[in-house]
Design a protein around this motif. Structure first.
Motif, PDB file in Angstrom:
ATOM      1  N   TYR A 153       1.046  -1.428   0.029  1.00 15.90           N
ATOM      2  CA  TYR A 153      -0.004  -0.019   0.139  1.00 15.90           C
ATOM      3  C   TYR A 153       0.826   1.199   0.061  1.00 15.90           C
ATOM      4  O   TYR A 153       0.599   2.128  -0.659  1.00 15.90           O
ATOM      5  CB  TYR A 153      -0.924   0.092   1.327  1.00 15.90           C
ATOM      6  CG  TYR A 153      -1.427   1.432   1.580  1.00 15.90           C
ATOM      7  CD1 TYR A 153      -2.214   2.018   0.736  1.00 15.90           C
ATOM      8  CD2 TYR A 153      -0.853   2.044   2.897  1.00 15.90           C
ATOM      9  CE1 TYR A 153      -2.823   3.474   1.247  1.00 15.90           C
ATOM     10  CE2 TYR A 153      -1.282   3.051   3.246  1.00 15.90           C
ATOM     11  CZ  TYR A 153      -2.208   3.872   2.271  1.00 15.90           C
ATOM     12  OH  TYR A 153      -2.631   5.217   3.007  1.00 15.90           O
ATOM     13  N   PHE A 154       1.662   1.317   0.909  1.00 18.08           N
ATOM     14  CA  PHE A 154       2.732   2.552   0.979  1.00 18.08           C
ATOM     15  C   PHE A 154       3.437   2.889  -0.316  1.00 18.08           C
ATOM     16  O   PHE A 154       3.564   3.857  -0.658  1.00 18.08           O
ATOM     17  CB  PHE A 154       3.560   2.453   2.097  1.00 18.08           C
ATOM     18  CG  PHE A 154       3.039   2.870   3.441  1.00 18.08           C
ATOM     19  CD1 PHE A 154       3.542   4.324   3.644  1.00 18.08           C
ATOM     20  CD2 PHE A 154       2.424   2.220   4.416  1.00 18.08           C
ATOM     21  CE1 PHE A 154       2.834   5.043   4.839  1.00 18.08           C
ATOM     22  CE2 PHE A 154       2.205   2.655   5.543  1.00 18.08           C
ATOM     23  CZ  PHE A 154       2.316   3.925   5.957  1.00 18.08           C
ATOM     24  N   CYS A 155       3.960   1.621  -1.006  1.00 21.98           N
ATOM     25  CA  CYS A 155       4.646   1.989  -2.091  1.00 21.98           C
ATOM     26  C   CYS A 155       3.675   2.430  -3.414  1.00 21.98           C
ATOM     27  O   CYS A 155       4.045   3.235  -4.086  1.00 21.98           O
ATOM     28  CB  CYS A 155       5.383   0.470  -2.748  1.00 21.98           C
ATOM     29  SG  CYS A 155       6.812   0.093  -1.717  1.00 21.98           S
ATOM     30  N   ALA A 164      -8.676  -3.907   4.186  1.00 28.94           N
ATOM     31  CA  ALA A 164      -9.740  -2.827   4.071  1.00 28.94           C
ATOM     32  C   ALA A 164      -9.063  -1.447   4.249  1.00 28.94           C
ATOM     33  O   ALA A 164      -9.553  -0.699   3.317  1.00 28.94           O
ATOM     34  CB  ALA A 164     -10.718  -3.075   5.342  1.00 28.94           C
ATOM     35  N   LEU A 165      -8.234  -1.156   5.167  1.00 25.39           N
ATOM     36  CA  LEU A 165      -7.689   0.295   5.448  1.00 25.39           C
ATOM     37  C   LEU A 165      -6.675   0.418   4.249  1.00 25.39           C
ATOM     38  O   LEU A 165      -6.101   1.872   4.177  1.00 25.39           O
ATOM     39  CB  LEU A 165      -6.951   0.179   6.723  1.00 25.39           C
ATOM     40  CG  LEU A 165      -7.925   0.124   7.786  1.00 25.39           C
ATOM     41  CD1 LEU A 165      -7.291   0.217   9.399  1.00 25.39           C
ATOM     42  CD2 LEU A 165      -9.112   1.177   7.999  1.00 25.39           C
ATOM     43  N   CYS A 166      -6.090  -0.402   3.591  1.00 23.00           N
ATOM     44  CA  CYS A 166      -4.993  -0.149   2.558  1.00 23.00           C
ATOM     45  C   CYS A 166      -5.756   0.114   1.039  1.00 23.00           C
ATOM     46  O   CYS A 166      -5.368   0.829   0.159  1.00 23.00           O
ATOM     47  CB  CYS A 166      -3.993  -1.101   2.611  1.00 23.00           C
ATOM     48  SG  CYS A 166      -3.048  -1.158   4.025  1.00 23.00           S
ATOM     49  N   ILE A 167      -6.737  -1.176   0.765  1.00 19.53           N
ATOM     50  CA  ILE A 167      -7.328  -1.117  -0.519  1.00 19.53           C
ATOM     51  C   ILE A 167      -8.184   0.200  -0.720  1.00 19.53           C
ATOM     52  O   ILE A 167      -8.019   0.856  -1.938  1.00 19.53           O
ATOM     53  CB  ILE A 167      -8.221  -2.399  -0.643  1.00 19.53           C
ATOM     54  CG1 ILE A 167      -7.374  -3.509  -0.866  1.00 19.53           C
ATOM     55  CG2 ILE A 167      -8.820  -1.985  -2.212  1.00 19.53           C
ATOM     56  CD1 ILE A 167      -7.918  -4.857  -1.024  1.00 19.53           C
ATOM     57  N   ILE A 195      -5.269  -9.083   9.272  1.00 23.33           N
ATOM     58  CA  ILE A 195      -5.223  -9.303   7.650  1.00 23.33           C
ATOM     59  C   ILE A 195      -6.286  -8.723   7.119  1.00 23.33           C
ATOM     60  O   ILE A 195      -6.155  -7.814   6.086  1.00 23.33           O
ATOM     61  CB  ILE A 195      -5.053 -10.584   7.414  1.00 23.33           C
ATOM     62  CG1 ILE A 195      -3.730 -11.390   7.777  1.00 23.33           C
ATOM     63  CG2 ILE A 195      -4.839 -10.683   5.640  1.00 23.33           C
ATOM     64  CD1 ILE A 195      -3.555 -12.716   7.584  1.00 23.33           C
ATOM     65  N   TYR A 196      -7.347  -9.012   7.374  1.00 21.79           N
ATOM     66  CA  TYR A 196      -8.687  -8.331   6.831  1.00 21.79           C
ATOM     67  C   TYR A 196      -8.687  -6.780   7.070  1.00 21.79           C
ATOM     68  O   TYR A 196      -9.076  -5.890   6.174  1.00 21.79           O
ATOM     69  CB  TYR A 196     -10.024  -8.805   7.373  1.00 21.79           C
ATOM     70  CG  TYR A 196     -10.268 -10.478   7.067  1.00 21.79           C
ATOM     71  CD1 TYR A 196      -9.752 -10.761   5.801  1.00 21.79           C
ATOM     72  CD2 TYR A 196     -11.191 -11.280   7.866  1.00 21.79           C
ATOM     73  CE1 TYR A 196      -9.835 -12.221   5.396  1.00 21.79           C
ATOM     74  CE2 TYR A 196     -11.481 -12.538   7.198  1.00 21.79           C
ATOM     75  CZ  TYR A 196     -10.845 -13.203   6.107  1.00 21.79           C
ATOM     76  OH  TYR A 196     -11.067 -14.124   5.764  1.00 21.79           O
ATOM     77  N   GLY A 254     -11.445   7.997  -0.130  1.00 20.21           N
ATOM     78  CA  GLY A 254     -10.881   6.799   0.456  1.00 20.21           C
ATOM     79  C   GLY A 254     -11.268   6.415   1.720  1.00 20.21           C
ATOM     80  O   GLY A 254     -11.419   5.086   2.101  1.00 20.21           O
ATOM     81  N   GLN A 255     -11.424   7.240   2.710  1.00 18.31           N
ATOM     82  CA  GLN A 255     -11.803   6.807   4.254  1.00 18.31           C
ATOM     83  C   GLN A 255     -13.441   6.639   4.315  1.00 18.31           C
ATOM     84  O   GLN A 255     -13.555   5.571   4.779  1.00 18.31           O
ATOM     85  CB  GLN A 255     -11.811   8.295   4.998  1.00 18.31           C
ATOM     86  CG  GLN A 255     -10.413   8.759   5.361  1.00 18.31           C
ATOM     87  CD  GLN A 255     -10.536   9.811   6.425  1.00 18.31           C
ATOM     88  OE1 GLN A 255     -10.756  11.096   5.957  1.00 18.31           O
ATOM     89  NE2 GLN A 255      -9.930   9.940   7.522  1.00 18.31           N
TER      90      GLN A 255
END
Length: 460
Positions: free
Chosen positions: A156-158, A211-214, A206-207, A186-187
């Motif tokens: 996600y960060f990349c 959720a917070l990255c996608i 993991i879930y 996004g939020q």
């Protein structure tokens, strides 16, 4: 009643928005729009905290926060390029040079794409060999889960560091409200996904990470397509416009921003790691709740300050010193109002924590809240001066102080924790002291440049 009250009020509001310098009018319209958007972001952020804590429990939530902080360290591979682009892009469009603006945009996308693809592949190779349970000082039962979570967060960060070049362009164009809208979308998607997880699954790091990255990646990808097909079509990144020879000017300015960013990362992102190792993941949650709560003050103040960076670039380039001085005067008055609001938040903090998170979820001391309040007051005070100096690229003093501040911060933290046996609040205290540039040097530098009309070391 409509004619007597509402119509005059509307007329007054319309006159206020359209009164003043064109630069000020643009800023006011963005501020008004941003207030609504940031209000939505704050509301969603506050809703996400109890939802995520209850979904995975306070310890796992602390692990999530700590992993995010560790991965955020890799953002220094940005090498300050986006900040360098912000100034170069603002200057190019102020001079009407669309060709140079597109070249800078294309080159920045290309360089960041190469950098973050490379470090993602390296992380992919070394991640299986990292002992995450030892790194975070948690039970070995979390090892496999944390390893997968780390890969999700790192990916996600990349991606977001490349895609966020667009928000840099929008902000440089003095329209930060549109960047805020992207974040809000996004939020919003993240909130919907978390609600779905709470209703349909058992607590899973993991879930939660997915959720917070996608969600923000989808929002950023959609925004890149939308803006580069529309308003910013003239600056759309193109392989043909990539000029690595132009990278030098980005690196010259970006390199200074890079050192400043690293100093900020040490102070802001190492906190969770230090707390986890010295006090445990649960205290990471306490610290971040206070950080989010009083961070509302800074988020609110940044709504007003965000247009100032790029507006300062244009104003200083055109010699409009009177506008800069008037803006700083208004920001100082606004600063006082936000401090008063912060005091009210502090007085009612315990009640609000209970209503927000539930009595059994966390037990946050008043001392931690007090130092969180002091910390964000210091951030608001410094931000107007630092934004002005960043906008005119007067970075030399900030650069040298940034070489000192991270070492001072780490030294103070360990002195406070190990020698004086101080609690988690010591990280706020250390951050305030280490940030001597923002509290002392930046206001002095502004005064010497704008009021005394000095140059030399002050303008470099």
């Amino acid at each position: 009643m409509l004619k007597k009250y509402l119509i005059p009020l509307f007329s007054f509001f319309q006159t206020f928005l359209n009164k003043g310098h064109e630069r000020s009018i643009k800023a006011k319209k963005n501020i008004i729009t941003s207030i609504g958007l940031k209000g939505g972001s704050i509301a969603i952020s506050l809703l996400l905290v109890p939802l995520t804590i209850n979904y995975v429990n306070p310890e796992r939530y602390g692990i999530w926060l700590t992993i995010s902080s560790i991965v955020a360290w890799f953002s220094f591979f940005d090498i300050g390029l986006t900040q360098g682009l912000r100034n170069k892009f603002a200057i190019a469009i102020a001079e009407g040079d669309d060709e140079s603006a597109q070249v800078y945009v294309s080159t920045t996308y290309a360089i960041l794409g190469i950098i973050f693809t490379t470090i993602w592949l390296i992380f992919l190779l070394i991640n299986p060999f990292l002992e995450w349970s030892d790194i975070l000082n948690v039970s070995e039962e979390f090892s496999n889960e944390i390893s997968i979570l780390a890969l999700i967060v790192f990916t996600y960060f990349c991606l977001q560091f490349v895609l966020r070049v667009l928000t840099t362009i929008i902000t440089a164009d003095q329209e930060p409200a549109k960047a805020s809208l992207i974040d809000l979308i996004g939020q919003g998607v993240a909130l919907l996904l978390i609600v779905g997880l709470v209703l349909t699954t058992q607590g899973s790091l993991i879930y939660l990470g997915l959720a917070l990255c996608i969600a923000p990646i989808l929002a950023l990808a959609g925004a890149n397509f939308f803006f580069f097909s529309g308003k910013y079509k003239a600056y759309k990144p193109s392989f043909k416009k990539v000029r690595f020879s132009h990278a030098k000017s980005l690196f010259n300015l970006g390199g200074i921003f890079f050192v400043i960013q690293v100093a900020s990362l040490v102070q802001f992102e190492s906190a969770n790691i230090i707390i986890s190792r010295n006090f445990g993941p649960v205290h990471v949650t306490d610290y971040n709740i206070v950080y989010r709560y009083f961070g509302i003050l800074n988020m609110g103040f940044m709504i007003f300050i965000s247009p100032f960076w790029s507006a300062s670039t244009e104003a200083f380039l055109k010699g409009d010193i009177a506008w800069i001085r008037n803006s700083i005067k208004k920001y100082n008055m606004l600063n006082i109002l936000f401090i008063i609001a912060g005091l009210i938040m502090l007085l009612f903090s315990e009640t609000i924590y209970t209503l927000w998170l539930g009595k059994e979820t966390v037990n946050i001391s008043f001392v931690l809240s007090l130092w969180g309040f002091f910390y964000f007051c210091s951030l608001m005070f410094e931000s107007k001066y630092v934004n002005f100096l960043n906008g005119i690229s007067a970075l030399r003093l900030q650069f040298w102080s940034s070489l000192i501040s991270p070492f001072l911060f780490i030294a103070l933290v360990f002195l406070f924790i190990k020698h004086y046996q101080m609690g988690v609040y010591s990280l706020f205290l250390a951050s305030i002291i280490a940030n001597f540039n923002g509290l002392i040097l930046a206001p002095l530098q502004y005064y010497m440049i704008v009021v005394k009309n000095k140059r030399g070391i002050w303008i470099r």
